[in-house]
Design a protein around this motif. Structure first.
Motif, PDB file in Angstrom:
ATOM      1  N   GLY A  58      -9.465  -2.625 -12.174  1.00 22.34           N
ATOM      2  CA  GLY A  58      -9.960  -3.197 -13.419  1.00 22.34           C
ATOM      3  C   GLY A  58      -9.259  -4.487 -13.801  1.00 22.34           C
ATOM      4  O   GLY A  58      -9.139  -4.815 -14.985  1.00 22.34           O
ATOM      5  N   CYS A  59      -8.791  -5.236 -12.800  1.00 24.11           N
ATOM      6  CA  CYS A  59      -8.132  -6.517 -13.095  1.00 24.11           C
ATOM      7  C   CYS A  59      -8.836  -7.636 -12.340  1.00 24.11           C
ATOM      8  O   CYS A  59      -9.854  -7.412 -11.688  1.00 24.11           O
ATOM      9  CB  CYS A  59      -6.653  -6.455 -12.716  1.00 24.11           C
ATOM     10  N   THR A  60      -8.322  -8.860 -12.440  1.00 22.80           N
ATOM     11  CA  THR A  60      -8.901  -9.976 -11.697  1.00 22.80           C
ATOM     12  C   THR A  60      -8.129 -10.156 -10.384  1.00 22.80           C
ATOM     13  O   THR A  60      -6.950  -9.791 -10.306  1.00 22.80           O
ATOM     14  CB  THR A  60      -8.820 -11.281 -12.510  1.00 22.80           C
ATOM     15  N   PRO A  61      -8.774 -10.727  -9.367  1.00 22.96           N
ATOM     16  CA  PRO A  61      -8.113 -10.889  -8.066  1.00 22.96           C
ATOM     17  C   PRO A  61      -6.813 -11.710  -8.154  1.00 22.96           C
ATOM     18  O   PRO A  61      -5.870 -11.443  -7.413  1.00 22.96           O
ATOM     19  CB  PRO A  61      -9.162 -11.636  -7.227  1.00 22.96           C
ATOM     20  N   ARG A  62      -6.779 -12.680  -9.065  1.00 15.16           N
ATOM     21  CA  ARG A  62      -5.579 -13.513  -9.183  1.00 15.16           C
ATOM     22  C   ARG A  62      -4.367 -12.729  -9.690  1.00 15.16           C
ATOM     23  O   ARG A  62      -3.237 -13.211  -9.605  1.00 15.16           O
ATOM     24  CB  ARG A  62      -5.839 -14.693 -10.135  1.00 15.16           C
ATOM     25  N   LEU A 184      -5.805   9.330  -9.327  1.00 10.46           N
ATOM     26  CA  LEU A 184      -6.074   9.433 -10.764  1.00 10.46           C
ATOM     27  C   LEU A 184      -6.751   8.137 -11.200  1.00 10.46           C
ATOM     28  O   LEU A 184      -6.509   7.078 -10.615  1.00 10.46           O
ATOM     29  CB  LEU A 184      -4.757   9.606 -11.542  1.00 10.46           C
ATOM     30  N   PRO A 185      -7.598   8.213 -12.245  1.00  5.85           N
ATOM     31  CA  PRO A 185      -8.280   6.995 -12.691  1.00  5.85           C
ATOM     32  C   PRO A 185      -7.282   5.957 -13.210  1.00  5.85           C
ATOM     33  O   PRO A 185      -6.363   6.302 -13.949  1.00  5.85           O
ATOM     34  CB  PRO A 185      -9.167   7.486 -13.842  1.00  5.85           C
ATOM     35  N   ILE A 186      -7.469   4.714 -12.785  1.00  4.33           N
ATOM     36  CA  ILE A 186      -6.613   3.623 -13.265  1.00  4.33           C
ATOM     37  C   ILE A 186      -7.507   2.508 -13.775  1.00  4.33           C
ATOM     38  O   ILE A 186      -8.459   2.105 -13.103  1.00  4.33           O
ATOM     39  CB  ILE A 186      -5.709   3.065 -12.137  1.00  4.33           C
ATOM     40  N   ASN A 187      -7.212   2.039 -14.991  1.00  3.70           N
ATOM     41  CA  ASN A 187      -7.815   0.801 -15.478  1.00  3.70           C
ATOM     42  C   ASN A 187      -6.736   0.082 -16.280  1.00  3.70           C
ATOM     43  O   ASN A 187      -6.363   0.523 -17.363  1.00  3.70           O
ATOM     44  CB  ASN A 187      -9.046   1.072 -16.347  1.00  3.70           C
ATOM     45  N   VAL A 188      -6.220  -0.994 -15.702  1.00  3.71           N
ATOM     46  CA  VAL A 188      -5.036  -1.634 -16.286  1.00  3.71           C
ATOM     47  C   VAL A 188      -5.319  -2.238 -17.667  1.00  3.71           C
ATOM     48  O   VAL A 188      -4.398  -2.357 -18.474  1.00  3.71           O
ATOM     49  CB  VAL A 188      -4.439  -2.710 -15.344  1.00  3.71           C
TER      50      VAL A 188
END
Ligand SMILES: *Cc1c(COP(=O)(O)O)cnc(C)c1O
Length: 395
Positions: A58-62, A184-188
């Protein structure tokens, strides 16, 4: 029967991950920094893997930096945050008493450099609460680093709540998510995580490759000086094959997470229920907030090492304490941190499962462990003293 029940130490690679790596050992061997075609093909594979891993978190590639694994990512996150804190005169760090050594030993070194570290107590429920973090934050706190889930005893920490508290207080929050990623679900973003470490070989990917996520706007310093790879955050020619294997393994794990969790949790609960029948035993770790694959017990009156050797003879690969400490005489720092006394901590057994395990394998474990525990107790002078009342039972 062969039973691999040490998935917290490492996992078998998935066929998908192996196949994703092969072209980069073979035809596409170019250096991603090279301008000709096979170099650019490798570069494309690298950036494609970065995009896919970013999507899983849930983040950007950079915001993704590739590392040599979980240990390096932990070191870099903590060192970086400490350095930035020190620039502002903030030299206090909060962590827990049961972190992985990659975190604890990095912090030990920083203590020698004038940092002060608060180790949160993990005796209650073998876990921490977000309130403990809140109470420990001071005006000079520069970093909170707590693991997402514990590798020895399986406790899952209240990550979104800790993240929220840190964000409100303006303190950087790093989590060692090596045991959580792919499980486990991860969304930063939703979980307010500023920095996160993961390692491919804990979710059926290759060894020697991992990720450090660092939120945009948070400065990240390089531990390794050299070329300009990873936007200057990590020098050295990229592990292209490993990174592609990691992306494939993470995508596969995330796509099948719900199904795997269901299967592995059922196997885990059957094991826990069965092993709880052994007299004078105790489950380690949070009984409710617990990794799907983790089973950790202490058995009074035995030595974990002997237990492992006898289980190995029955084809079962398991662990006692953490892989890093086996071979040393000190009991696991994690078991001591949750309040197990030395004698009890020595009699520990960790079985860590994956979706590759079967019901028949669980039955084999459930037959073997009680046999081996009884056999060892039969030879143990400590057990004799417990039975004759010369020594008091603890469990
Ligand atoms: C395995 C593990 C690490 C270390 O990862 P490597 O890739 O083996 O360096 C760090 N933290 C936790 C919680 C782990 O389980």
């Amino acid at each position: 029967m062969k039973v691999y029940a040490d998935n917290a130490a490492t996992t078998q690679m998935s066929k998908t991950a192996i196949n994703a790596m092969l072209p980069y050992f073979d035809n596409i061997y170019g250096n991603p920094s090279s301008l000709y075609t096979i170099g650019q093909e490798a570069k494309e594979a690298l950036e494609n893997a970065r995009n896919r891993i970013a999507a899983c978190l849930g983040c950007t590639p950079r915001e993704i930096t590739f590392t040599s694994g979980g240990s390096e990512a932990d070191n870099q996150a903590i060192r970086s945050a400490a350095l930035n804190g020190a620039k502002k005169g903030k030299k206090h760090i909060i962590t827990t008493a049961f972190e992985h050594h990659a975190v604890l030993h990095t912090l030990k070194r920083l203590e020698g450099e004038g940092f002060e570290v608060t180790y949160l107590d993990v005796r209650h429920n073998h876990n921490i609460t977000a309130q403990q973090v809140k109470d420990a934050i001071r005006p000079d706190t520069c970093l909170v680093t707590t693991m997402y889930a514990n590798n020895e005893i399986g406790s899952i920490l209240p990550i979104p709540e800790i993240g929220e508290i840190c964000r409100e207080a303006g303190v950087v929050f790093h989590t060692d998510a090596v045991q959580a990623a792919g499980h486990l679900p991860i969304n930063v973003v939703d979980q307010h995580i500023d920095m996160l470490s993961l390692s491919a070989h804990k979710f059926h990917g290759p060894k020697g490759v991992g990720v450090l996520y660092c939120r945009k706007g948070i400065p990240l310093t390089s531990l390794i000086d050299g070329g300009a790879q990873e936007r200057g955050k990590r020098a050295g020619t990229e592990n292209v094959a490993g990174i592609c294997g990691m992306a494939a393994a993470l995508e596969e794990a995330c796509a099948n997470m719900e199904e795997n969790t269901k299967k592995v949790t059922a196997l885990r609960d059957k094991l826990i229920a069965g092993l709880s029948q052994i007299p004078h035993s105790a489950l380690n770790g949070d009984p409710v907030h617990r990794l799907p694959g983790n089973v950790s017990f202490c058995f009074e009156g035995i030595e974990g090492e002997s237990l492992l050797l006898l289980l190995d003879q029955k084809g079962i690969s398991a662990s006692s304490g953490s892989a890093c400490t086996s071979g040393s005489l000190d009991p696991s720092h994690v078991l001591l941190a949750i309040g197990r006394v030395h004698d009890v901590a020595h009699g520990s057994l960790r079985l860590s499962l994956s979706e590759y395990n079967t019901e028949e394998e669980i039955n084999h474990i459930l037959k073997s462990v009680p046999e081996v525990v009884s056999y060892l107790r039969g030879m143990s002078p400590v057990w004799r003293d417990l039975q004759t009342g010369k020594r008091q039972y603890i469990l």
